[in-house]
Scaffold this motif. Structure first.
Motif, short mmCIF file in Angstrom:
data_model
loop_
_atom_site.label_atom_id
_atom_site.label_comp_id
_atom_site.label_asym_id
_atom_site.label_seq_id
_atom_site.Cartn_x
_atom_site.Cartn_y
_atom_site.Cartn_z
N UNK A 2 14.66 -11.56 -14.12
CA UNK A 2 14.92 -10.14 -14.32
C UNK A 2 15.50 -9.52 -13.05
N UNK A 3 16.46 -8.62 -13.25
CA UNK A 3 17.03 -7.85 -12.15
C UNK A 3 16.46 -6.44 -12.22
N UNK A 4 15.76 -6.01 -11.18
CA UNK A 4 15.18 -4.67 -11.13
C UNK A 4 16.12 -3.73 -10.38
N UNK A 5 16.44 -2.60 -11.00
CA UNK A 5 17.31 -1.61 -10.39
C UNK A 5 16.50 -0.37 -10.02
N UNK A 6 16.61 0.04 -8.76
CA UNK A 6 15.86 1.19 -8.26
C UNK A 6 16.84 2.29 -7.85
N UNK A 30 14.68 -1.18 -15.22
CA UNK A 30 14.89 -0.01 -14.37
C UNK A 30 13.53 0.50 -13.88
N UNK A 31 13.45 0.83 -12.60
CA UNK A 31 12.22 1.36 -12.01
C UNK A 31 12.35 2.88 -11.91
N UNK A 43 5.80 2.07 -5.28
CA UNK A 43 5.56 0.63 -5.20
C UNK A 43 4.84 0.12 -6.45
N UNK A 44 3.92 0.93 -6.97
CA UNK A 44 3.20 0.55 -8.19
C UNK A 44 4.14 0.49 -9.39
N UNK A 45 5.07 1.43 -9.48
CA UNK A 45 6.05 1.41 -10.57
C UNK A 45 6.93 0.17 -10.49
N UNK A 46 7.28 -0.23 -9.28
CA UNK A 46 8.08 -1.44 -9.10
C UNK A 46 7.29 -2.66 -9.56
N UNK A 47 6.04 -2.72 -9.18
CA UNK A 47 5.19 -3.84 -9.62
C UNK A 47 5.06 -3.86 -11.13
N UNK A 48 4.96 -2.69 -11.74
CA UNK A 48 4.82 -2.59 -13.18
C UNK A 48 6.03 -3.15 -13.91
N UNK A 49 7.22 -2.96 -13.33
CA UNK A 49 8.45 -3.42 -13.98
C UNK A 49 8.79 -4.87 -13.62
N UNK A 50 8.16 -5.40 -12.61
CA UNK A 50 8.43 -6.78 -12.19
C UNK A 50 7.77 -7.76 -13.16
N UNK A 53 4.69 -13.72 -13.14
CA UNK A 53 4.82 -15.16 -13.26
C UNK A 53 6.18 -15.71 -12.91
N UNK A 54 7.14 -14.85 -12.56
CA UNK A 54 8.45 -15.34 -12.13
C UNK A 54 9.02 -14.42 -11.06
N UNK A 55 9.96 -14.93 -10.32
CA UNK A 55 10.60 -14.14 -9.28
C UNK A 55 11.58 -13.14 -9.91
N UNK A 56 11.82 -12.05 -9.20
CA UNK A 56 12.77 -11.03 -9.67
C UNK A 56 13.82 -10.78 -8.60
#
Length: 228
Positions: A2-6, A30-31, A43-50, A53-56
């Motif tokens: 997954x690619x997380x966009x902030x 999306x964060x 930071x918690x919102x980022x963790x929630x979207x990550x 069990x796998x890298x992002x």
């Protein structure tokens, strides 16, 4: 992966839409940093979207770059790559910190609306202001002064993270705009010199709002960062 966009300060997912339209198919998340009231919330919102069990892959713009860098340093084993756009890991200069304190004083008095256009116009090169200023003004108005106050207070001051970022095992890609009046390209080059393993790319003919000004170029550089 997954690619997380902030997003950046006073931005929501709309700031990413032009870039997303130019990207190839990918698992994307999306964060919503605009929901946060504190740095810990961000930071918690980022963790929630990550994905567990796998890298992002982390892709952070401006303030979102700062949060992405902090999250990567907190959970390095969970990061496949780190792409920072319009954000200098050197942290805030004394001048920028002072400007933010002045902005917070204005916000606490409820007077930001009268200065909003001037503040936002600084983020776009003059040639693009007529077409883009209404868009970012609408986004800023929707999010409001309370969101801006929470975001500025939560992310000020910002320490120099360069030394810590050298410890990351993942690829680090820094993308800067050549005419950025908010994060000068010289600051990005200086940060790059402190991060010998990082890749630095420059978007030509763009200000701080490079996601809107040069979405196709930004999209191609993001793909480059994901495959480094």
């Amino acid at each position: 992966m997954t690619v997380l966009f902030l997003p950046g300060t006073l931005c929501d997912e709309r700031v990413w839409l032009p870039v997303w339209k130019k990207l190839p198919a990918m698992a994307r998340a999306y964060v919503p940093l605009q929901w946060a009231n504190t740095l810990q919330d961000m930071l918690a919102l980022t963790s929630d979207r990550a994905t567990q069990g796998e890298k992002v892959h982390l892709v952070g713009y401006s303030m979102g770059g700062y949060i992405a860098a902090l999250w990567a340093l907190t959970y390095p084993e969970r990061v496949a790559s780190l792409t920072l756009l319009g954000y200098s890991p050197l942290g805030l200069t004394n001048e920028e910190t002072a400007r933010r304190k002045q902005l917070l004083a204005v916000l606490k008095q409820g007077k930001f609306a009268s200065r909003q256009s001037q503040y936002l116009a600084n983020m776009i090169i003059p040639a693009k202001q007529d077409s883009l200023l209404p868009f970012i003004t609408d986004m800023a108005s929707d999010l409001g002064g309370a969101t801006l106050q929470a975001q500025v207070s939560s992310t000020t001051p910002r320490k120099d993270l360069c030394a810590k970022l050298t410890t990351l095992k993942c690829p680090v890609h820094i993308i800067a705009a050549d005419k950025d009046a908010v994060v000068p390209v010289a600051s990005i080059h200086q940060a790059g010199s402190k991060l010998p393993g990082a890749t630095v790319s420059i978007v030509q003919d763009s200000g701080h709002m490079m996601l809107l000004e040069q979405p196709e170029k930004v999209a191609s550089l993001i793909v480059k960062g994901l495959s480094l």
